[in-house]
Design a protein around this motif. Structure first.
Motif, PDB file in Angstrom:
ATOM      1  N   GLU A 168     -36.961 -37.364 -26.394  1.00  0.00           N
ATOM      2  CA  GLU A 168     -36.790 -35.915 -26.523  1.00  0.00           C
ATOM      3  C   GLU A 168     -37.908 -35.339 -27.376  1.00  0.00           C
ATOM      4  O   GLU A 168     -38.293 -35.921 -28.399  1.00  0.00           O
ATOM      5  CB  GLU A 168     -35.432 -35.606 -27.152  1.00  0.00           C
ATOM      6  CG  GLU A 168     -34.256 -35.998 -26.265  1.00  0.00           C
ATOM      7  CD  GLU A 168     -32.924 -35.847 -26.976  1.00  0.00           C
ATOM      8  OE1 GLU A 168     -32.910 -35.937 -28.231  1.00  0.00           O
ATOM      9  OE2 GLU A 168     -31.899 -35.636 -26.295  1.00  0.00           O
ATOM     10  N   SER A 169     -38.432 -34.185 -26.955  1.00  0.00           N
ATOM     11  CA  SER A 169     -39.592 -33.578 -27.621  1.00  0.00           C
ATOM     12  C   SER A 169     -39.221 -32.237 -28.240  1.00  0.00           C
ATOM     13  O   SER A 169     -38.262 -31.584 -27.844  1.00  0.00           O
ATOM     14  CB  SER A 169     -40.732 -33.386 -26.616  1.00  0.00           C
ATOM     15  OG  SER A 169     -41.077 -34.603 -25.995  1.00  0.00           O
ATOM     16  N   ARG A 193     -36.154 -29.337 -39.882  1.00  0.00           N
ATOM     17  CA  ARG A 193     -36.943 -29.384 -38.670  1.00  0.00           C
ATOM     18  C   ARG A 193     -36.664 -30.662 -37.885  1.00  0.00           C
ATOM     19  O   ARG A 193     -36.478 -31.743 -38.447  1.00  0.00           O
ATOM     20  CB  ARG A 193     -38.445 -29.332 -39.004  1.00  0.00           C
ATOM     21  CG  ARG A 193     -38.908 -28.032 -39.648  1.00  0.00           C
ATOM     22  CD  ARG A 193     -38.942 -26.891 -38.660  1.00  0.00           C
ATOM     23  NE  ARG A 193     -39.531 -25.699 -39.228  1.00  0.00           N
ATOM     24  CZ  ARG A 193     -38.874 -24.766 -39.906  1.00  0.00           C
ATOM     25  NH1 ARG A 193     -37.582 -24.911 -40.108  1.00  0.00           N
ATOM     26  NH2 ARG A 193     -39.486 -23.705 -40.397  1.00  0.00           N
ATOM     27  N   HIS A 194     -36.677 -30.541 -36.564  1.00  0.00           N
ATOM     28  CA  HIS A 194     -36.433 -31.707 -35.711  1.00  0.00           C
ATOM     29  C   HIS A 194     -37.519 -32.759 -35.868  1.00  0.00           C
ATOM     30  O   HIS A 194     -37.239 -33.959 -35.812  1.00  0.00           O
ATOM     31  CB  HIS A 194     -36.359 -31.260 -34.243  1.00  0.00           C
ATOM     32  CG  HIS A 194     -35.215 -30.332 -33.977  1.00  0.00           C
ATOM     33  ND1 HIS A 194     -35.056 -29.670 -32.787  1.00  0.00           N
ATOM     34  CD2 HIS A 194     -34.158 -29.957 -34.739  1.00  0.00           C
ATOM     35  CE1 HIS A 194     -33.971 -28.928 -32.825  1.00  0.00           C
ATOM     36  NE2 HIS A 194     -33.415 -29.076 -33.999  1.00  0.00           N
ATOM     37  N   GLU A 228     -34.171 -22.528 -35.075  1.00  0.00           N
ATOM     38  CA  GLU A 228     -33.646 -23.625 -35.865  1.00  0.00           C
ATOM     39  C   GLU A 228     -32.201 -23.910 -35.461  1.00  0.00           C
ATOM     40  O   GLU A 228     -31.556 -23.085 -34.796  1.00  0.00           O
ATOM     41  CB  GLU A 228     -33.704 -23.289 -37.358  1.00  0.00           C
ATOM     42  CG  GLU A 228     -35.130 -23.095 -37.875  1.00  0.00           C
ATOM     43  CD  GLU A 228     -35.184 -22.854 -39.375  1.00  0.00           C
ATOM     44  OE1 GLU A 228     -34.160 -23.090 -40.054  1.00  0.00           O
ATOM     45  OE2 GLU A 228     -36.237 -22.424 -39.866  1.00  0.00           O
ATOM     46  N   PRO A 229     -31.651 -25.072 -35.871  1.00  0.00           N
ATOM     47  CA  PRO A 229     -30.241 -25.351 -35.640  1.00  0.00           C
ATOM     48  C   PRO A 229     -29.384 -24.303 -36.373  1.00  0.00           C
ATOM     49  O   PRO A 229     -29.818 -23.774 -37.398  1.00  0.00           O
ATOM     50  CB  PRO A 229     -30.040 -26.743 -36.235  1.00  0.00           C
ATOM     51  CG  PRO A 229     -31.414 -27.338 -36.306  1.00  0.00           C
ATOM     52  CD  PRO A 229     -32.333 -26.188 -36.538  1.00  0.00           C
ATOM     53  N   PRO A 230     -28.186 -23.988 -35.894  1.00  0.00           N
ATOM     54  CA  PRO A 230     -27.509 -24.618 -34.757  1.00  0.00           C
ATOM     55  C   PRO A 230     -27.855 -24.032 -33.395  1.00  0.00           C
ATOM     56  O   PRO A 230     -27.407 -24.552 -32.386  1.00  0.00           O
ATOM     57  CB  PRO A 230     -26.027 -24.363 -35.081  1.00  0.00           C
ATOM     58  CG  PRO A 230     -26.038 -23.055 -35.800  1.00  0.00           C
ATOM     59  CD  PRO A 230     -27.289 -23.060 -36.632  1.00  0.00           C
ATOM     60  N   THR A 231     -28.663 -22.952 -33.374  1.00  0.00           N
ATOM     61  CA  THR A 231     -28.983 -22.335 -32.081  1.00  0.00           C
ATOM     62  C   THR A 231     -29.705 -23.314 -31.173  1.00  0.00           C
ATOM     63  O   THR A 231     -29.432 -23.387 -29.968  1.00  0.00           O
ATOM     64  CB  THR A 231     -29.848 -21.074 -32.294  1.00  0.00           C
ATOM     65  OG1 THR A 231     -29.171 -20.200 -33.210  1.00  0.00           O
ATOM     66  CG2 THR A 231     -30.071 -20.346 -30.977  1.00  0.00           C
ATOM     67  N   PHE A 236     -33.214 -30.110 -28.268  1.00  0.00           N
ATOM     68  CA  PHE A 236     -33.559 -28.876 -27.566  1.00  0.00           C
ATOM     69  C   PHE A 236     -35.040 -28.591 -27.777  1.00  0.00           C
ATOM     70  O   PHE A 236     -35.497 -28.419 -28.898  1.00  0.00           O
ATOM     71  CB  PHE A 236     -32.722 -27.717 -28.110  1.00  0.00           C
ATOM     72  CG  PHE A 236     -32.788 -26.455 -27.281  1.00  0.00           C
ATOM     73  CD1 PHE A 236     -33.954 -25.709 -27.193  1.00  0.00           C
ATOM     74  CD2 PHE A 236     -31.674 -26.011 -26.591  1.00  0.00           C
ATOM     75  CE1 PHE A 236     -34.005 -24.543 -26.437  1.00  0.00           C
ATOM     76  CE2 PHE A 236     -31.710 -24.850 -25.834  1.00  0.00           C
ATOM     77  CZ  PHE A 236     -32.882 -24.121 -25.764  1.00  0.00           C
ATOM     78  N   ASN A 237     -35.799 -28.547 -26.701  1.00  0.00           N
ATOM     79  CA  ASN A 237     -37.237 -28.290 -26.771  1.00  0.00           C
ATOM     80  C   ASN A 237     -37.481 -26.786 -26.722  1.00  0.00           C
ATOM     81  O   ASN A 237     -37.260 -26.145 -25.698  1.00  0.00           O
ATOM     82  CB  ASN A 237     -37.955 -28.993 -25.616  1.00  0.00           C
ATOM     83  CG  ASN A 237     -39.476 -28.953 -25.764  1.00  0.00           C
ATOM     84  OD1 ASN A 237     -40.028 -28.117 -26.476  1.00  0.00           O
ATOM     85  ND2 ASN A 237     -40.154 -29.866 -25.077  1.00  0.00           N
TER      86      ASN A 237
END
Length: 499
Positions: A168-169, A193-194, A228-231, A236-237
């Motif tokens: 996942e990217s 950050r992811h 950013e999370p949770p959106t 989620f790329n």
């Protein structure tokens, strides 16, 4: 938008510049030689930085410097997104509706696609790190914002990496400091950050994490990358949001020296690897103790240990354009704030449809700390729901610190109107709701045990709701003065006929 502008489709940075050139007051350029170390940002502070930058400053046009000292073949663009009106122009949407545009884009993502190297404009010119004269500091005209900065910073780099296990990217923007001829330090806000998750996973396995940094891209990508999370949860790329904004997929291309992709039409691409277990002091070359100006308006403290990217190559378009930003400027407000608005709209609309009319992530909070919510009470049972909406806003965007609630007759984008509501529809002892001891954002210098003994740890804050809405049973006593509705263009055509 005029019919002429509709023909100017934005697909990359250069087409964005061409669109701005067609609109009076949105773009200027200069051939005056400028020093990238502090002077360039010092100039733009007066031209159009805005935001939380120390006064005097103002909102103004985007600006390109055509003659940058030490970099004969490069130009530097600043302020592309430094006004909400300009973002609306570049995304083909009314400024007040941008949060809704991004909310729809999140709900209808279009995944990126990969194109062959034959279509990769970002690889027109290639510099490999094993070449004898390779030096990223000479290849990139990366400015410093102030004379105290830890070094030249890449402030608008779209960092793209992938989970080494799942594939996942994701894409995000980080604080990147040029440390040597082939090393860049990369600052991660803890847990925000992811790419931080990707890096930590690779480091635990003792493996380098391939990463590309694309600079100078379609502004839709720059805005989308700031969700950013949770959106946008892990996996989620955000490039798919940019695809939805443009109604066509973002084009990626395979990097030349690492197993990762980059944005195909970027002005610059840096290819490299985040090294496991390798850290440097962020200000090792200057010893100032400072990093660079951040969105709250203060200069961040240099971090003792930041991860290192080992650069493998730099590719770029012919006559490349370096894009940069002043950390506390209105440009940060646009990039961070509009996704914040979309996130709040999405969560509140799910819980109580039709009551939240709009949201503005205010400039004074850098697009992160403060949101103004426009809420409509239509029946007695709506009383109190406005405060529920504020609580949901904190859940939608965890870095939010203050929420101001106003009624439907208040213009949330006009600070004077919001302050009018604060002065005439608010009583401090009954309309202030404190939520202490909640994690917020560590760059706020007041969120520290040194500031208040009530704060247990750096980055914890007392979140506050200012309810400036009229109690439903009193709405008829708070009616604004009504003026005759007329068409003013008949009397002052020079002011209104072009709008």
């Amino acid at each position: 938008m005029s019919k002429e502008n509709e023909k100017l489709k934005v697909t990359d940075l250069r087409s964005a510049i061409e669109l701005l050139k067609s609109v009076p007051g949105q773009f200027i350029e200069t051939d005056e030689p400028v020093e990238p170390l502090a002077e360039l940002s010092g100039v733009y502070r007066h031209i159009g930085a805005g935001g939380t930058v120390m006064r005097p400053t103002r909102k103004g046009p985007a600006m390109i410097f055509n003659s940058v000292k030490g970099h004969e073949d490069a130009r530097v663009l600043i302020g592309l997104l430094a006004s909400r009106e300009r973002v609306g122009l570049l995304l083909n949407e009314k400024p007040e509706c941008l949060g809704f545009l991004l909310n729809e884009a999140v709900k209808n993502p279009i995944d990126p696609v990969t194109v062959s190297k034959d279509y990769a404009l970002c690889q027109e010119v290639v510099h490999y790190a094993d070449e004898p004269d390779f030096d990223i500091r000479k290849l990139l005209p990366a400015p410093t914002n102030t004379e105290d900065d830890a070094g030249p910073y890449i402030t608008m780099g779209m960092c793209y990496a992938s989970d080494i296990e799942t594939g996942e990217s994701d894409i995000t923007i980080h604080r990147l400091c040029l440390q040597s001829k082939d090393e860049i330090s990369m600052f991660f806000t803890p847990g925000a950050r992811h790419l931080g998750v990707f890096r930590e996973k690779a480091e635990k396995l003792g493996k380098p994490l391939p990463i590309s940094i694309s600079i100078g891209v379609d502004p839709a990508i720059e805005i989308a990358s700031c969700f950013e999370p949770p959106t946008t949860p892990l996996g989620f790329n955000e490039l798919s949001i940019a695809g939805a904004i443009r109604n066509q997929p973002v084009e990626l291309t395979q990097c030349l020296t690492i197993n990762e992709k980059a944005i195909a039409n970027a002005e610059y691409v840096i290819e490299g690897e985040l090294l496991p277990g390798v850290y440097v002091r962020e200000d090792q070359n200057t010893n100032t103790g400072k990093a660079m100006p951040e969105f709250p308006g203060y200069t961040g403290t240099a971090v003792e240990e930041v991860p290192v990217i080992k650069v493998k190559a730099v590719t770029h378009r012919r006559n490349p354009i370096m894009q940069t930003v002043i950390g506390p400027s209105e440009e940060h407000v646009s990039m961070a704030g509009i996704p914040t608005e979309a996130s709040i709209i999405q969560m509140v609309e799910k819980a109580m449809p039709g009551r939240l009319l709009n949201v503005y992530a205010h400039s004074s909070g850098g697009g992160k700390y403060m949101a103004v919510l426009q809420f409509k009470k239509s029946q007695p049972s709506d009383e109190g729901r406005q405060r529920q909406a504020a609580i949901l806003a904190f859940a939608a965007f965890p870095e939010l610190k203050h929420v101001i609630l106003v009624d439907e007759d208040v213009d949330i984008f006009d600070s004077n109107d919001v302050l009018w509501a604060l002065n005439t529809r608010y009583q401090g002892d009954t309309d202030t709701i404190f939520i202490p001891g909640v994690r917020c954002h560590p760059l706020d210098p007041s969120q520290s045990p040194d500031y208040s003994s009530s704060i247990r740890d750096k980055g914890i804050s007392c979140k506050t709701i200012f309810d400036c809405t009229v109690p439903y049973h009193l709405k008829n006593k708070f009616q604004r003065s009504k003026f005759m509705d007329v068409n003013p263009s008949r009397f002052a055509p020079e002011l209104f006929n072009n709008k």
